[in-house]
Design a protein around this motif. Structure first.
Motif, mmCIF file in Angstrom:
data_model
loop_
_atom_site.group_PDB
_atom_site.id
_atom_site.type_symbol
_atom_site.label_atom_id
_atom_site.label_comp_id
_atom_site.label_asym_id
_atom_site.label_seq_id
_atom_site.Cartn_x
_atom_site.Cartn_y
_atom_site.Cartn_z
ATOM 1 N N GLY A 60 0.971 -1.191 0.015
ATOM 2 C CA GLY A 60 -0.030 -0.131 0.077
ATOM 3 C C GLY A 60 1.051 1.274 0.098
ATOM 4 O O GLY A 60 0.522 2.296 -0.818
ATOM 5 N N THR B 195 0.491 3.824 -3.094
ATOM 6 C CA THR B 195 -0.147 5.145 -2.641
ATOM 7 C C THR B 195 0.719 6.284 -2.969
ATOM 8 O O THR B 195 0.650 7.340 -3.198
ATOM 9 C CB THR B 195 -0.711 5.261 -1.186
ATOM 10 O OG1 THR B 195 0.393 4.728 -0.282
ATOM 11 C CG2 THR B 195 -1.981 4.260 -1.134
ATOM 12 N N GLN C 148 0.098 10.338 -4.736
ATOM 13 C CA GLN C 148 0.668 11.184 -3.779
ATOM 14 C C GLN C 148 1.754 12.098 -4.306
ATOM 15 O O GLN C 148 1.739 13.285 -4.276
ATOM 16 C CB GLN C 148 0.919 10.835 -2.749
ATOM 17 C CG GLN C 148 0.135 10.232 -1.609
ATOM 18 C CD GLN C 148 0.414 9.729 -0.327
ATOM 19 O OE1 GLN C 148 0.938 10.526 0.531
ATOM 20 N NE2 GLN C 148 0.672 8.457 -0.226
ATOM 21 N N GLN D 271 -5.996 9.978 3.330
ATOM 22 C CA GLN D 271 -5.551 8.637 3.139
ATOM 23 C C GLN D 271 -6.565 7.498 2.471
ATOM 24 O O GLN D 271 -5.864 6.959 1.743
ATOM 25 C CB GLN D 271 -5.453 8.125 4.656
ATOM 26 C CG GLN D 271 -4.291 8.691 5.605
ATOM 27 C CD GLN D 271 -4.045 8.305 6.859
ATOM 28 O OE1 GLN D 271 -4.993 7.678 7.421
ATOM 29 N NE2 GLN D 271 -3.195 8.606 7.519
ATOM 30 N N TRP E 266 -6.114 8.345 -1.430
ATOM 31 C CA TRP E 266 -4.769 7.759 -2.080
ATOM 32 C C TRP E 266 -4.943 6.416 -2.150
ATOM 33 O O TRP E 266 -4.742 5.748 -3.186
ATOM 34 C CB TRP E 266 -3.561 8.096 -1.125
ATOM 35 C CG TRP E 266 -3.470 9.583 -0.985
ATOM 36 C CD1 TRP E 266 -2.889 10.130 0.395
ATOM 37 C CD2 TRP E 266 -3.171 10.582 -1.848
ATOM 38 N NE1 TRP E 266 -2.575 11.484 0.303
ATOM 39 C CE2 TRP E 266 -2.871 11.867 -1.217
ATOM 40 C CE3 TRP E 266 -3.636 10.756 -3.080
ATOM 41 C CZ2 TRP E 266 -2.855 13.197 -1.821
ATOM 42 C CZ3 TRP E 266 -3.478 12.054 -4.030
ATOM 43 C CH2 TRP E 266 -3.297 13.228 -3.123
ATOM 44 N N ALA E 267 -5.699 5.540 -0.933
ATOM 45 C CA ALA E 267 -5.889 4.356 -1.359
ATOM 46 C C ALA E 267 -6.750 3.923 -2.314
ATOM 47 O O ALA E 267 -6.722 3.026 -3.150
ATOM 48 C CB ALA E 267 -6.577 3.577 0.176
ATOM 49 N N ALA F 67 -4.835 4.390 -5.574
ATOM 50 C CA ALA F 67 -3.894 3.330 -5.589
ATOM 51 C C ALA F 67 -4.523 2.073 -6.368
ATOM 52 O O ALA F 67 -3.801 1.422 -7.167
ATOM 53 C CB ALA F 67 -2.982 3.125 -4.316
ATOM 54 N N SER G 190 -8.389 -1.352 3.228
ATOM 55 C CA SER G 190 -7.324 -0.410 2.530
ATOM 56 C C SER G 190 -7.848 0.850 3.079
ATOM 57 O O SER G 190 -8.693 1.203 2.903
ATOM 58 C CB SER G 190 -7.666 -0.585 1.002
ATOM 59 O OG SER G 190 -6.636 0.588 0.437
ATOM 60 N N GLY G 191 -6.690 1.580 3.714
ATOM 61 C CA GLY G 191 -7.141 2.845 4.133
ATOM 62 C C GLY G 191 -7.677 2.731 5.636
ATOM 63 O O GLY G 191 -7.470 1.792 6.359
#
Length: 373
Positions: free
Chosen positions: A131, A135, A139, A170, A173-174, A177, A282-283
């Protein structure tokens, strides 16, 4: 100009903290010095950060070629090197020199710390490392920033859900990704897998085997966008069984932090990722009360967000190098209907603008011509 020690420190700062840049920092410092001297001599303006950006683009090209995929696939990105030189008001001759610097770097790079780090993260079996790697690109990669839709709508949804910007970021971004897909329908993981396979033609047998294994691992990743779930079982404080809003059951879902037995609700909104045959949060996980549960209808929420993103793109335009005005919607969401046009568009060759075939006597008309990299 940075000294080698100063550059090493700055180069490390520009990368993920878990990545060891020592293997090729000297190589990129040499390119930095050459670029710096050329810019001092030829550029009408000077910007140290722009030099570092081009170095990161060069590193990406040397290591994995991810930026190059999107540079060709999306006209709004354009030719990165030419745009960089234009921003510094450099001459055509100086632009050619910069282009040669980048091309030489691709052929002469002794190793790739970035590719090694990426491969190690994928093969680690550690979801947190995977991750962190995936990510990192949405970012920090400035080329990727230009191909995402208007992210305000996703960010606002995560903000309303979580109640704070840091957690919302967060989760954003997850989402980018693991869940975002480009105009060809490829996730970031799938695109990296393709590039890993491409790179196997240029590396030694040991790294080739690692890249192939990493590509297979990335291809097997399955992600679920943010939606609501009900806890229906508990193995221990970190492993729970969840039932999706649509009735699907996910066994043995691994949470990043312990879940107390006295958690105030059995309902939560999460993103899930299956990696190496295990399913992870995730996240962040956001616990919901029974009243809030019906509001978070994942399918309806995502349909609304995608519509807003597409509508925003329809009212945004850019002009290509050849002066063609194109809507961002056309660039971000559509591919040519003609298979031949679509094939070459993925190489950055567009038949509605001047292109290399104009110098070769016209369109290929069914003849597949490969322009190797």
């Amino acid at each position: 100009m940075f000294t080698f020690v100063q550059f090493s420190s700055e180069w490390k700062r520009l990368h993920h903290p878990s990545m060891n840049v020592d293997g090729d920092v000297a190589f990129f410092y040499e390119i930095y010095v050459r670029l710096h001297r050329l810019v001092e001599q030829e550029a009408a303006a000077f910007d140290e950060q722009l030099i570092l950006f081009l170095l990161l683009y060069t590193e990406n090209t040397v290591s994995i070629g991810l930026d190059g995929v999107y540079e060709y696939r999306y006209r709004s990105v354009g030719n990165v090197v030419s745009s960089w030189c234009e921003s510094l008001d450099m001459s055509a001759e100086a632009t050619s020199q910069v282009d040669r610097f980048v091309s030489e770097a691709v052929t002469k790079a002794p190793c790739s710390a970035l590719r090694g780090w990426m491969t190690a993260c994928v093969l680690s079996g550690d979801f947190s490392r995977l991750g962190e790697m995936l990510t990192w690109f949405p970012q920090e990669d400035q080329v990727m920033w230009r191909i995402f839709p208007d992210l305000r709508f996703r960010e606002m949804m995560f903000r309303r859900l979580t109640g704070d910007w840091q957690t919302a970021r967060q989760m954003l971004w997850a989402d980018l990704a693991f869940n975002w897909c480009d105009k060809r329908g490829d996730s970031l993981a799938v695109t990296i897998a393709k590039q890993f396979r491409y790179e196997t033609s240029f590396v030694e047998a040991e790294e080739k085997a690692l890249l192939m294994e990493a590509a297979e691992t990335l291809d097997a990743i399955h992600a679920e966008q943010l939606d609501t779930y009900t806890v229906i079982g508990r193995n221990n404080e970190n492993v729970l069984t969840l039932r999706h809003r649509d009735g699907r059951v996910f066994q043995n879902v691994i949470f990043p932090t312990p879940v107390p037995k006295d958690v105030p609700s059995h309902y939560l909104a999460v993103q899930l990722v299956t990696y190496n045959n295990k399913t992870y949060i995730s996240g962040s996980a956001v616990w919901l009360n029974e009243e809030a549960l019906p509001i978070w209808n994942g399918e309806a929420n995502w349909n609304d967000i995608v519509k807003k993103e597409q509508d925003a793109a329809k009212f945004t335009y850019f002009t290509t190098t050849f002066g063609k005005r194109i809507s961002l919607y056309e660039d971000l969401y559509t591919v040519p209907e003609d298979p031949e046009e679509a094939y070459y568009a993925d190489m950055g060759i567009y038949f509605d603008e001047p292109n290399i075939f104009d110098f070769l006597g016209g369109r290929p008309n069914g003849r597949v011509i490969y322009f190797g990299g």
